[in-house]
Write a protein that holds these residues in place. Sequence first.
Motif, PDB file in Angstrom:
ATOM      1  N   GLY A   1       0.857  -1.189  -0.102  1.00 32.54           N
ATOM      2  CA  GLY A   1       0.212   0.027   0.145  1.00 32.54           C
ATOM      3  C   GLY A   1       0.891   1.198   0.133  1.00 32.54           C
ATOM      4  N   ASP A   2       0.255   2.198  -0.231  1.00 36.64           N
ATOM      5  CA  ASP A   2       0.896   3.564  -0.514  1.00 36.64           C
ATOM      6  C   ASP A   2       0.484   4.752   0.633  1.00 36.64           C
ATOM      7  N   CYS A   3      -0.337   4.433   1.311  1.00 38.20           N
ATOM      8  CA  CYS A   3      -0.451   5.300   2.389  1.00 38.20           C
ATOM      9  C   CYS A   3       0.322   5.838   3.478  1.00 38.20           C
ATOM     10  N   ALA A   4       0.605   6.881   3.396  1.00 45.05           N
ATOM     11  CA  ALA A   4       1.760   7.445   4.179  1.00 45.05           C
ATOM     12  C   ALA A   4       1.162   8.142   5.502  1.00 45.05           C
ATOM     13  N   THR A   5       0.097   8.694   5.667  1.00 46.46           N
ATOM     14  CA  THR A   5      -0.614   9.294   6.592  1.00 46.46           C
ATOM     15  C   THR A   5      -2.056   8.990   6.782  1.00 46.46           C
ATOM     16  N   LEU A   6      -2.734   9.380   7.823  1.00 41.15           N
ATOM     17  CA  LEU A   6      -4.024   8.950   8.158  1.00 41.15           C
ATOM     18  C   LEU A   6      -5.064   9.581   6.980  1.00 41.15           C
ATOM     19  N   GLY A   7      -4.501  10.777   6.642  1.00 43.95           N
ATOM     20  CA  GLY A   7      -5.236  11.379   5.571  1.00 43.95           C
ATOM     21  C   GLY A   7      -5.416  10.508   4.570  1.00 43.95           C
ATOM     22  N   ASP A   8      -4.551   9.971   3.943  1.00 41.78           N
ATOM     23  CA  ASP A   8      -4.231   9.141   2.750  1.00 41.78           C
ATOM     24  C   ASP A   8      -5.299   7.935   2.705  1.00 41.78           C
ATOM     25  N   ALA A   9      -5.569   7.398   3.910  1.00 41.31           N
ATOM     26  CA  ALA A   9      -6.642   6.268   4.134  1.00 41.31           C
ATOM     27  C   ALA A   9      -8.089   6.739   3.813  1.00 41.31           C
ATOM     28  N   ARG A  10      -8.493   7.974   3.554  1.00 35.08           N
ATOM     29  CA  ARG A  10      -9.500   8.505   3.198  1.00 35.08           C
ATOM     30  C   ARG A  10     -10.515   7.445   2.454  1.00 35.08           C
ATOM     31  N   ASP A  11      -9.829   7.087   1.378  1.00 33.18           N
ATOM     32  CA  ASP A  11     -10.489   6.098   0.326  1.00 33.18           C
ATOM     33  C   ASP A  11     -10.339   4.691   0.458  1.00 33.18           C
ATOM     34  N   GLN A  12      -9.748   4.386   1.450  1.00 35.63           N
ATOM     35  CA  GLN A  12      -9.551   2.756   1.675  1.00 35.63           C
ATOM     36  C   GLN A  12     -10.551   1.992   2.499  1.00 35.63           C
ATOM     37  N   PRO A  13     -10.677   0.869   2.311  1.00 39.26           N
ATOM     38  CA  PRO A  13     -11.690   0.138   3.101  1.00 39.26           C
ATOM     39  C   PRO A  13     -11.161   0.115   4.423  1.00 39.26           C
ATOM     40  N   TRP A  14     -11.827  -0.205   5.423  1.00 37.39           N
ATOM     41  CA  TRP A  14     -11.407  -0.121   6.896  1.00 37.39           C
ATOM     42  C   TRP A  14     -11.766  -1.437   7.639  1.00 37.39           C
ATOM     43  N   ILE A  15     -10.950  -1.643   8.439  1.00 37.51           N
ATOM     44  CA  ILE A  15     -11.118  -3.001   9.333  1.00 37.51           C
ATOM     45  C   ILE A  15     -11.383  -2.327  10.781  1.00 37.51           C
ATOM     46  N   LEU A  16     -12.505  -2.411  11.174  1.00 33.70           N
ATOM     47  CA  LEU A  16     -12.951  -1.687  12.530  1.00 33.70           C
ATOM     48  C   LEU A  16     -13.461  -2.573  13.804  1.00 33.70           C
ATOM     49  N   ALA A  17     -13.166  -2.519  14.825  1.00 32.38           N
ATOM     50  CA  ALA A  17     -13.535  -2.931  16.004  1.00 32.38           C
ATOM     51  C   ALA A  17     -15.247  -2.821  16.238  1.00 32.38           C
TER      52      ALA A  17
ATOM     53  N   ALA B   1      -3.679  -9.598   4.383  1.00 34.70           N
ATOM     54  CA  ALA B   1      -4.312 -10.122   3.074  1.00 34.70           C
ATOM     55  C   ALA B   1      -4.891  -9.054   1.892  1.00 34.70           C
ATOM     56  N   GLY B   2      -4.521  -7.817   2.437  1.00 34.72           N
ATOM     57  CA  GLY B   2      -5.089  -6.731   1.472  1.00 34.72           C
ATOM     58  C   GLY B   2      -6.669  -6.427   1.544  1.00 34.72           C
ATOM     59  N   GLN B   3      -6.967  -6.636   2.793  1.00 35.91           N
ATOM     60  CA  GLN B   3      -8.475  -6.291   3.036  1.00 35.91           C
ATOM     61  C   GLN B   3      -8.859  -5.043   3.569  1.00 35.91           C
ATOM     62  N   GLY B   4      -7.903  -4.385   3.722  1.00 35.63           N
ATOM     63  CA  GLY B   4      -8.038  -2.935   4.074  1.00 35.63           C
ATOM     64  C   GLY B   4      -6.886  -2.375   5.250  1.00 35.63           C
ATOM     65  N   VAL B   5      -7.395  -1.212   5.832  1.00 35.36           N
ATOM     66  CA  VAL B   5      -6.275  -0.565   6.807  1.00 35.36           C
ATOM     67  C   VAL B   5      -7.007  -0.607   8.073  1.00 35.36           C
ATOM     68  N   SER B   6      -6.197  -0.460   9.131  1.00 36.28           N
ATOM     69  CA  SER B   6      -6.659  -0.188  10.288  1.00 36.28           C
ATOM     70  C   SER B   6      -5.925   0.442  11.364  1.00 36.28           C
ATOM     71  N   LEU B   7      -6.339   0.901  12.685  1.00 38.33           N
ATOM     72  CA  LEU B   7      -5.233   1.345  13.505  1.00 38.33           C
ATOM     73  C   LEU B   7      -4.907   0.443  14.650  1.00 38.33           C
ATOM     74  N   VAL B   8      -3.705   0.208  14.878  1.00 36.10           N
ATOM     75  CA  VAL B   8      -2.951  -0.789  15.608  1.00 36.10           C
ATOM     76  C   VAL B   8      -2.094  -0.182  16.827  1.00 36.10           C
ATOM     77  N   PRO B   9      -2.388  -0.397  18.185  1.00 34.97           N
ATOM     78  CA  PRO B   9      -1.411  -0.029  19.136  1.00 34.97           C
ATOM     79  C   PRO B   9       0.013  -0.764  18.986  1.00 34.97           C
ATOM     80  N   GLY B  10       1.056  -0.251  19.593  1.00 36.81           N
ATOM     81  CA  GLY B  10       2.430  -0.623  19.480  1.00 36.81           C
ATOM     82  C   GLY B  10       2.323  -2.089  20.063  1.00 36.81           C
ATOM     83  N   LEU B  11       1.501  -2.452  21.048  1.00 38.72           N
ATOM     84  CA  LEU B  11       1.834  -3.619  21.706  1.00 38.72           C
ATOM     85  C   LEU B  11       1.307  -4.742  20.909  1.00 38.72           C
TER      86      LEU B  11
END
Length: 287
Positions: free
Chosen positions: A179-195, A234-244
């Motif tokens: 993927g080519d996202c470098a910032t959170l703003g770049d992920a605007r049009d990406q599919p997301w994996i959310l809790a 697996a290329g299904q989207g982007v998400s936020l993940v903590p360091g742990l």
Amino acid sequence: MLDVRKLSLLCDLERLGTIAAVAQARTYTPSAVSQQLSALERETGLALLERTGRRVTFTPAGRVLARHAATVLAALEETGAALAALRTGPAGPLRIGAFPTAVRTLLPPALVALGREHPALELMVTEVDPADAPAALRERRLDVALLTDYDVAPGDVDPDLDSVPLLDETVFLAVPAAGDCATLGDARDQPWILASEGTQCHEATLRACAAHGYTPRVRHRADDFATVLALVGAGQGVSLVPGLAAGQATGVRLVALSLRRRTRIAYRKGAAGHPSVAALVATLTGG
């Protein structure tokens, strides 16, 4: 003398707002809760609640008693901790609640160390979402729990609980390796994996994206970060993940963000001096 269990129900009502909510939290019937509160009114000789149909509001006496009841419950907790401290050392059941990533990473070495140093402790771990942990502590289903909050979604201060800080970590944007996202703003049009809705992770993601002017487009929902990272890989989207959880990443690129997640060790107010609680806190914090 006032019944402690009834005082606890009064505190629950002040916190939750309705008899139905108290009944659900306590696994009682609404009728049973109402009967206990009516009995408390008879014990005090004062009207504590005003009933209008199915709604109840606190009278001035009810609010005074609820405020003092919280102090009484904390004092009883502290008394129990002081008595437990007179034993030879930490012993008996210690019910620990933690989110899945912490159960895999933070707790195993702590459990081994505690078992070696305090063999009389009966350690019991339950996976629980941080959003559900405060209620489990108040209702005495847990003795200690790991709570989290994000700087974009701070946790509420719970007057019934005390806590000590454990961890402060960076939050990453997890994207597929190609993927080519470098910032959170770049992920605007990406599919997301959310809790799941109602979790802190879900709320933090919504707020972080809103700060960049968009609502994430949800493709998948998953609460375990190992599952989240597998889907990202697996290329299904982007998400936020903590360091742990970042060490579990395979086929994933992690973009460090300015967001932070904080983890605290929480317990009921007055329980800090309990030898079992103190032993776990010391082991986890290295104190």
